[in-house]
Design an enzyme around this catalytic site. Structure first.
Site, mmCIF file in Angstrom:
data_model
loop_
_atom_site.group_PDB
_atom_site.id
_atom_site.type_symbol
_atom_site.label_atom_id
_atom_site.label_comp_id
_atom_site.label_asym_id
_atom_site.label_seq_id
_atom_site.Cartn_x
_atom_site.Cartn_y
_atom_site.Cartn_z
ATOM 1 N N ARG B 23 0.821 -1.221 0.000
ATOM 2 C CA ARG B 23 0.000 0.000 0.000
ATOM 3 C C ARG B 23 0.850 1.264 0.000
ATOM 4 O O ARG B 23 0.630 2.186 -0.769
ATOM 5 C CB ARG B 23 -0.916 0.013 1.233
ATOM 6 C CG ARG B 23 -2.005 -1.052 1.153
ATOM 7 C CD ARG B 23 -3.001 -0.884 2.281
ATOM 8 N NE ARG B 23 -2.321 -0.697 3.569
ATOM 9 C CZ ARG B 23 -2.936 -0.523 4.711
ATOM 10 N NH1 ARG B 23 -4.263 -0.492 4.753
ATOM 11 N NH2 ARG B 23 -2.276 -0.371 5.839
ATOM 12 N N ASP B 45 9.320 -5.890 -5.916
ATOM 13 C CA ASP B 45 8.663 -6.387 -4.706
ATOM 14 C C ASP B 45 9.165 -7.811 -4.446
ATOM 15 O O ASP B 45 10.017 -8.327 -5.172
ATOM 16 C CB ASP B 45 7.140 -6.362 -4.903
ATOM 17 C CG ASP B 45 6.416 -6.154 -3.582
ATOM 18 O OD1 ASP B 45 6.691 -6.920 -2.633
ATOM 19 O OD2 ASP B 45 5.610 -5.220 -3.498
ATOM 20 N N HIS B 144 -9.381 9.426 16.381
ATOM 21 C CA HIS B 144 -9.167 8.467 15.286
ATOM 22 C C HIS B 144 -10.461 7.740 14.931
ATOM 23 O O HIS B 144 -11.418 7.715 15.699
ATOM 24 C CB HIS B 144 -8.108 7.440 15.685
ATOM 25 C CG HIS B 144 -6.708 7.971 15.623
ATOM 26 N ND1 HIS B 144 -6.150 8.682 16.660
ATOM 27 C CD2 HIS B 144 -5.764 7.928 14.643
ATOM 28 C CE1 HIS B 144 -4.909 9.031 16.327
ATOM 29 N NE2 HIS B 144 -4.649 8.596 15.111
ATOM 30 N N HIS B 145 -10.437 7.088 13.782
ATOM 31 C CA HIS B 145 -11.509 6.180 13.350
ATOM 32 C C HIS B 145 -11.661 5.058 14.382
ATOM 33 O O HIS B 145 -10.692 4.717 15.091
ATOM 34 C CB HIS B 145 -11.156 5.614 11.983
ATOM 35 C CG HIS B 145 -9.847 4.896 11.984
ATOM 36 N ND1 HIS B 145 -9.696 3.593 12.423
ATOM 37 C CD2 HIS B 145 -8.607 5.322 11.660
ATOM 38 C CE1 HIS B 145 -8.438 3.243 12.351
ATOM 39 N NE2 HIS B 145 -7.738 4.286 11.893
ATOM 40 N N LYS B 148 -9.397 1.552 15.228
ATOM 41 C CA LYS B 148 -8.065 1.574 15.860
ATOM 42 C C LYS B 148 -8.060 0.703 17.111
ATOM 43 O O LYS B 148 -8.990 0.757 17.909
ATOM 44 C CB LYS B 148 -7.716 3.020 16.213
ATOM 45 C CG LYS B 148 -6.261 3.221 16.578
ATOM 46 C CD LYS B 148 -5.911 4.703 16.607
ATOM 47 C CE LYS B 148 -4.459 4.896 17.011
ATOM 48 N NZ LYS B 148 -3.518 4.164 16.137
#
Lengths: 257, 257, 257, 257
Positions: B23, B45, B144-145, B148
């Site tokens: 990501r 990668d 935070h969302h 978490k």
């Protein structure tokens, strides 16, 4: 003894203040004095005679006295047809019923009793209660000076309870929270399922933020109070409205609609 | 195998990305690609061969891989005179010493290892540490969302520790707090004497506020992160700076001065 | 007449206040009086004799008088070896040079002249100047009571200029802005290329927010001043520091490092 | 062709999306799909046949198409007794009247047309309009990404007009403002007498703050939108409510009470 219903508008604006030498009372005297549509005709305190208020022809009385004195003052006002705006604390359901009883005999008289005359704080609570059922998440952060003894504040606790009731009515369950690893206290106090955080810092006065969240957006309602004077617009609003609202009105909410 | 010191500026801007399909790696590829002064010459990668990076003539490598892979990657880079910018986690003091050892043999090579590439977050912590000794009170509110797992966040805990150290150094005692009547948790978590409050709500991303207070005033430093892309300006800064900073640099702080 | 360099630490903490009956002077007297390590030994104003300050053995003088009076006061202090902390306005480069001249003859004496003793405001400006070169965008929103005559405030204008200088030094061009269709004034005032917005509302005191933005994140530095008392920690800091800083120090910045 | 009034509740939750390959349409499909009480039975776009929607037995249709297509779609829905939720723009009073005409012949069918499905934004405007008459001062600060073409935003302009109307109704004059010395633009745009400030910065998404002030206090209502997904709770609310609200409903407001 004239019934207030027979008075013209000019007389209705004659205001007497009880508890006039207390901190709130002094502010009220100043605020009434500064309002162009109101006239301060009597300012009495402990030891003074209430007949002074009657003699001055006050149509509305504002009472910021003590729980000990307020019931006698109120009965006196209602019996004489004088409207009353009351900021004194200590009103139980029992006391409110007693006032309702007196008013039943004097249908034209109005009494407004409010625990909080801060228009901003009252609107914050109204809006919070209205928003509550539309958001998955909600938390409260209140911020006060560090001399405050209780945490969270009474206003924050009251707001949390209003929100919790609105969520329950809307069938909302607990707000999502995946916290597994918490340092004790980090997630705040749990008031009826609503998390409340109390910040204390020198320099702060009295502030509260209610944060609502749903997918992709948040709505925040914030109230900042800087000064005891912030209660005065609410007191003046009540003084102007009480003459049009016979019977007992509890809380500023009804006057704000 | 060419030493990077012999390369011209054009070549120094040739960038290879390790962990390019993760990501963060994908964001880095996009950011390098979009920067007019940088060229993305290799994106590899797991399973790819590092010689691809060498063949492409990369002068700087950005590594967002895994704690398992990063040390081998780093040794490979240093040996070939390729500068490295590392966002991979898991660096202990031991690992950092190992990197310093490799670099001792290649004095012209630079390595930047940073746990946090968010310029805003790093400046927030710097400023908080600087302000700490000038204010009687300080508290942290992070938001935070709700997915978490930890509360408070690592950034909040780290900020609290920096503040606590600065206060101790300045000889400041505990912040004033008269709280006597607390609903458990209302006053937040105690991290080295600094109160930290963690708000969780749907809709939030990652936010932190540090509030300092002294007589009659408050100073607030707030950081809002909306997107993983917020780390990219910090990564690009490091890519541009690493070529001028031989040896090991830990943390973005040094690059911000 | 004793030189302050010969005084022991106990005497150095003896403070005299000039302009003691002005609004700021009264606050200074109160603050010095409340500080355990300082002693208020003289409080004089227009018409009083400065020898009162000398007789009282003041080691430091705080001057909040007028541009007409301050230069005579300062010369008197420097000649007698009394350190001075000055909040009086009206200092031109010429005046500062004159003070430097007097101090050249008295190498042990310190003078601190500051246009702003608010530690929070000074730190806000320092941090804003430091952050400026790391963010693509920056705007300032200042908020004041509606009796203020100028918009934007002097502090906001000064902050904008510091930011503009830092951006220029870092080679940053104008912040991105695609606005094509603007209602006049919506995008604020342009101060050296930095947009500044001035909010005026009853209830506000003095507030300023500096918002920095880059990809995916923002950093906000906010200062709230509620009270004239907010300048006192800065004045006390200067009183404590001036004895260790011979020569002229302009601005609180140097004392905060 | 079945009238939706004859359908059971299970069928009423069958949802078809028109404009399903547009940015908003795709979000709607995802949101409907993720809602346990709704079933996505048809997703059509330009070139597809609407009979697909009929064949799938959709009880509610969500339309995020274009002003060119929406009127035909709506007539088709109403004639078949399919409820409709419409986010497509371009509805004039004339168009709304035409929809009312169609609905007059199908009394059981509901249509909700809303210019803004953001629950947070709609509540912000409702609360702002309610608070407006209780505060002497009010200003709006909106903050957006720098790619935005208009300043202030449509939402800010609309909010300012709602506030101005409420102030006029309450007999409030202009907010106090002593500004005499203004750098052009500092005091923002004047929208019906309400000052509106537009901040533009990289990193921001879409934010708005409405600040109300009266003696000694301020009330702030702030909305932060981070994501197109923020409109989905409003769309889903409309889908659930439209089946119980025959006739035309314009705006999300009515559904929030």
């Amino acid at each position: 003894m004239t019934d207030v219903r027979e008075k013209g508008p000019a007389e209705a604006a004659r205001v007497g203040v009880l508890g006039a030498r207390g901190r709130m009372g002094m502010e009220v005297c100043k605020a009434v004095d500064g309002a162009p549509d109101l006239e301060l005709v009597a300012a009495v305190d402990q030891g003074d005679d209430l007949t002074e208020v009657a003699d001055a022809g006050a149509g509305v009385v504002v009472d910021f006295t003590t729980p000990d004195a307020v019931m006698d003052n109120l009965r006196w006002c209602v019996e004489r047809g004088v409207h009353a705006v009351v900021g004194t604390t200590g009103f139980t359901e029992q006391r409110l019923d007693q006032v309702r009883g007196w008013l039943a005999d004097r249908p034209g008289v109005g009494v407004v009793i409010a625990p909080n005359f801060g228009i901003g704080a009252v609107l914050m609570m109204q809006f919070a209660a209205r928003a509550a059922r539309h958001f998955e998440s909600v938390e409260i952060v209140e911020q006060h000076h560090p001399r405050k003894l209780d945490a969270p504040s009474g206003t924050a606790t009251h707001t949390a309870r209003l929100i919790a009731a609105a969520r329950a009515e809307a069938g909302l369950g607990p707000a999502p929270d995946a916290t597994r690893d918490e340092v004790a206290g980090a997630r705040g106090a749990d008031i009826d399922g609503v998390r409340v955080h109390a910040v204390r810092a020198t320099g702060l006065v009295a502030h509260q933020e209610v944060l609502f969240g749903t997918t992709g957006e948040t709505l925040t309602i914030r109230h900042d109070s800087y000064d005891r004077a912030s209660f005065m617009p609410g007191v003046l609003l009540a003084v102007r409205e009480v003459v049009r609202r016979p019977g007992l009105t509890v809380g500023l909410d009804a006057l704000l609609d």
